[in-house]
Design an enzyme around this catalytic site. Structure first.
Site, mmCIF file in Angstrom:
data_model
loop_
_atom_site.group_PDB
_atom_site.id
_atom_site.type_symbol
_atom_site.label_atom_id
_atom_site.label_comp_id
_atom_site.label_asym_id
_atom_site.label_seq_id
_atom_site.Cartn_x
_atom_site.Cartn_y
_atom_site.Cartn_z
ATOM 1 C CG HIS A 1 -9.997 60.652 12.944
ATOM 2 N ND1 HIS A 1 -9.295 61.360 11.995
ATOM 3 C CD2 HIS A 1 -10.972 61.500 13.388
ATOM 4 C CE1 HIS A 1 -9.786 62.581 11.887
ATOM 5 N NE2 HIS A 1 -10.818 62.694 12.717
ATOM 6 C CB SER B 1 -6.659 29.831 6.850
ATOM 7 O OG SER B 1 -5.333 29.336 6.917
ATOM 8 C CE LYS C 1 -8.083 34.189 10.088
ATOM 9 N NZ LYS C 1 -6.886 34.695 9.429
ATOM 10 C CD GLU D 1 -9.717 40.130 2.962
ATOM 11 O OE1 GLU D 1 -9.408 40.289 4.146
ATOM 12 O OE2 GLU D 1 -9.447 39.084 2.341
#
Ligand code: ARG
Length: 499
Positions: free
Chosen positions: A164, A283, A289, A296
């Site tokens: 969870h 980025s 970043k 992804e």
């Protein structure tokens, strides 16, 4: 109006009458009807199918050896010129036939004796798709290798395990990664099973009702490296369930891949996993970043593939026997799915193989949120306290402890809870030493050595079993590749006999 295929070997007409491409030329829906551009993918397959069929026709005496030689030389020339040089046509089958007739004259029209485009296209799809399935299976092997090797390196790297998305129990990077190796192992097995059901020949089914000619279906199957034939002629022309099976296997694979991607993305965010720069992006505005973009994108591929599966199934649903042109729009779903799934699998394999695990960051969180609690309850239960009572006792201590409590605080709170629940000291049941082990994330992991558990020895045993299955699957893929390559050589030899 429709081309029902079947034998046109009795057509003794000249080139003008056998060249089908002129029959419906120029209608406004011609582009909509044509699959020629998408058929580039089965250009080589169609040439192989044409050659095998022509050889079989000659061996059966259905066409003369000289006629076969002319057709086969025409096919060589068509191959040489390439898919881009084909005349306009409804599809690659018609275009290749037209191109052969253009080169060798009306004898080229004998190539389509005792068959239909219906069994022909099914053979081409199976011929190409089986190779694609092996590529996908190979990608799963690459991913399994990356997972197994990294797992072996990190069998002792203790990290937090989650359920969870909450800290649950300490585990290891090795145990975590080998859980995915176990799942991908089944994907390889499913892809191999899909290969085996794909690799049967529909040729000779003709339009759906067989043929009057004395063909040898087993021979064309053999020449094309198929392991057998689709028994029923109508089934041969109609069936696309092998595409559903393969795509479903890939949907399963990419669903698992998406879960692995999410885990790695989360672990990157927590500082446990550091993807190599080759698998990251930055980025355009935030200079600091390092984003796990490849993971992804790999996660998103599950959407493409389940979409492809849905596209296939909804196209096939309710289709009557035998051939319906809807089938033309089913095939590209399978091509797209297998391409993107194999690519995503390879990319994730690369990300796993090249990423770093930060053992200190993993260890720092391994006991977070009193995630060693289950081991304490187990120790009490092993001393004879009913597990439910032990659970209650440890839950009371957990409720009294801050999320970042150190082992000493936890031990004190556990002892207090033992006074409440058992009416005596915890240490009447669990020694201080055993409690310290249970509260230590590494000790907790080491104590869970049941088969498939995270203790380093148990992980080593699991990895050994998984490596054995990996070897079996690698051999299975190679055996299938070798069989296909051998069939290609046999077909070339058989064709050369007519040169
Ligand atoms: N392009 C067609 C397909 O992909 C080939 C078969 C056409 N057969 C026919 N009877 N119209 O399915």
């Amino acid at each position: 109006m429709t081309d029902d295929g079947g034998a046109d070997g009795g057509d003794a007409g000249d080139a003008e009458t056998v060249v089908r491409r002129d029959r419906f030329a120029g209608g406004p829906a011609r582009g909509f009807m044509s699959s020629l551009a998408a058929d580039e993918r089965i250009f080589a397959a169609d040439l192989a199918v044409d050659r095998a069929h022509t050889v079989m026709l000659a061996e059966q005496g259905i066409v003369g050896d000289d006629e076969a030689a002319e057709i086969l030389s025409g096919l060589d020339a068509v191959e040489e010129a390439g898919h881009g040089a084909l005349p306009d046509g409804e599809d690659v089958h018609e275009a290749i036939e037209s191109a052969v007739v253009d080169r060798v004259g009306s004898v080229g029209g004998k190539m389509h004796t005792a068959r239909s485009r219906n069994d022909e296209v099914a053979a081409c799809i199976r011929y190409r798709y089986r190779a694609d399935l092996l590529d996908a299976a190979e990608a799963t092997l690459a991913l399994r290798e990356a997972l197994l090797e990294t797992a072996a390196e990190h069998a002792d790297t203790v990290m937090p395990g989650f359920t969870h998305r909450q800290y649950a129990q300490p585990t290891t990077v090795g145990h975590f990664l080998s859980s995915y190796a176990g799942a991908i192992e089944r994907d390889t097995a499913r892809l191999l099973a899909a290969f085996d059901r794909t690799n049967v020949s529909p040729l000779g089914g003709a339009a759906f009702a067989g043929t009057t000619f004395d063909i040898d279906r087993e021979r064309t199957a053999e020449l094309l490296g198929f392991d057998g034939v689709v028994e029923n002629a109508t089934d041969a022309a109609s069936a696309r369930d092998f595409l559903v099976e393969g795509t479903a296997a890939l949907a399963n694979l990419t669903a698992t891949l998406s879960g692995l991607s999410t885990d790695l993305i989360e672990h990157a965010k927590d500082g446990y996993f550091d993807p190599s720069d080759d698998y990251a992006s930055t980025s355009s505005i935030m200079p600091q970043k390092v984003n796990p973009d490849t993971l992804e994108l790999a996660r998103a591929v599950a959407g493409d593939v389940s979409g492809g599966l849905t596209g296939l199934l909804t196209t096939l649903k309710g289709l009557p026997r035998a051939y319906n042109r809807d089938l033309q729009r089913a095939t590209p779903h399978a091509w797209d799915a297998v391409d993107v799934a194999a690519e995503a699998t390879e990319v994730v394999a690369g990300a796993v193989a090249t990423g770093d695990w930060d053992a200190d960051a993993c260890a720092a969180d391994a006991g977070a949120g009193f995630s060693t609690a289950t081991g304490v309850a187990d120790a009490l239960a092993a001393a004879g306290v009913p597990f439910r009572t032990a659970h209650e006792l440890v839950a009371e201590a957990a409720a009294a402890s801050p999320a970042d409590a150190d082992p000493e605080t936890l031990a004190a709170n556990l002892d207090a809870a033992a006074g409440d629940v058992l009416g005596e000291s915890l240490h009447g049941y669990v020694s201080r030493e055993d409690l310290a082990t249970a509260l230590d994330p590494a000790g907790s992991v080491a104590s869970r050595g049941s088969r498939g558990g995270p203790a380093p020895d148990a992980v080593a045993d699991s990895l050994a079993r998984m490596s054995g299955t990996y070897d079996d699957h690698e051999t299975a893929v190679e055996a299938r590749r070798d069989a296909l390559a051998a069939a290609e050589t046999d077909l070339t030899d058989a064709v050369e006999r007519y040169a």
